[in-house]
Design a protein around this motif. Structure first.
Motif, short mmCIF file in Angstrom:
data_model
loop_
_atom_site.label_atom_id
_atom_site.label_comp_id
_atom_site.label_asym_id
_atom_site.label_seq_id
_atom_site.Cartn_x
_atom_site.Cartn_y
_atom_site.Cartn_z
N GLY A 80 -11.55 -51.68 -8.47
CA GLY A 80 -11.05 -52.91 -9.05
C GLY A 80 -10.48 -53.87 -8.03
N GLY A 81 -10.31 -53.44 -6.82
CA GLY A 81 -9.75 -54.32 -5.81
C GLY A 81 -8.77 -53.58 -4.94
N ARG A 103 -16.64 -55.50 -8.73
CA ARG A 103 -16.13 -56.84 -8.41
C ARG A 103 -15.92 -57.04 -6.92
NH1 ARG A 103 -11.43 -57.15 -12.66
NH2 ARG A 103 -12.58 -55.69 -13.91
N ASP A 104 -15.58 -55.95 -6.20
CA ASP A 104 -15.33 -56.07 -4.76
C ASP A 104 -16.61 -55.98 -3.95
OD1 ASP A 104 -16.00 -53.40 -4.85
OD2 ASP A 104 -14.05 -52.66 -4.18
#
Length: 163
Positions: free
Chosen positions: A21-22, A68-69
């Protein structure tokens, strides 16, 4: 055909693992920065259940081919196969899901695909944790789930978009 067993266990280096997620990612993989709590003081545990990965369905008909990353889904799948990560221990592998009738539908479809591919590869029943975000009886929660639900086959399959 899957044989009985736990998705957990196994040793493996956990030094280069990062949350998809980051934050806190290393260049070599996913890091389990937060472990699942076994404390009775964890106020959210009453909503977390352990289930077979194969029993959790998708909520969308397609997903992106990367997190997402920018990391590939296969990176997480490979770390699961190597047992660098454990779906019963690594908190980011506890997926949000909605209980619709008797079926859990995850809104974390990319991580769910990785868990499904892991189970296919190892050939045994992989256990995972889901946090139940709502049920069919909870109308507002169901409306939120429904806004994410784009599956065309009741969550049985998901298509990966992109390269």
């Amino acid at each position: 055909s899957p044989r009985s067993g736990s998705g957990g266990g196994g040793g493996g280096a956990r030094s280069s693992i990062a949350d998809p997620g980051g934050g806190g990612a290393s260049s070599s993989g996913f890091r389990a920065g937060t472990r699942a709590s076994t404390s009775a003081a964890d106020e959210d545990d009453e909503d977390i259940v352990t289930v077979s990965a194969s029993s959790v369905r998708y909520s969308q008909h397609s997903i992106a081919s990367t997190f997402r990353d920018g990391r590939r889904l296969s990176d997480l799948t490979n770390q699961l196969i190597r047992r660098d990560l454990d779906p019963l221990v690594d908190r980011f592998l506890t997926l949000d899901a909605w209980l619709i009738g008797r079926e859990y539908h995850s809104i974390d479809n990319r991580r769910l695909l990785c868990l499904h591919k892991y189970q296919e590869k190892v050939g045994f029943d992989v256990k995972m944790r889901v946090k139940v975000k709502g049920t069919m009886q909870n109308l507002e929660a169901f409306r939120r789930f429904h806004s994410h639900f784009t599956s065309h086959d009741e969550g049985r399959t998901v298509t990966v978009r992109g390269p």
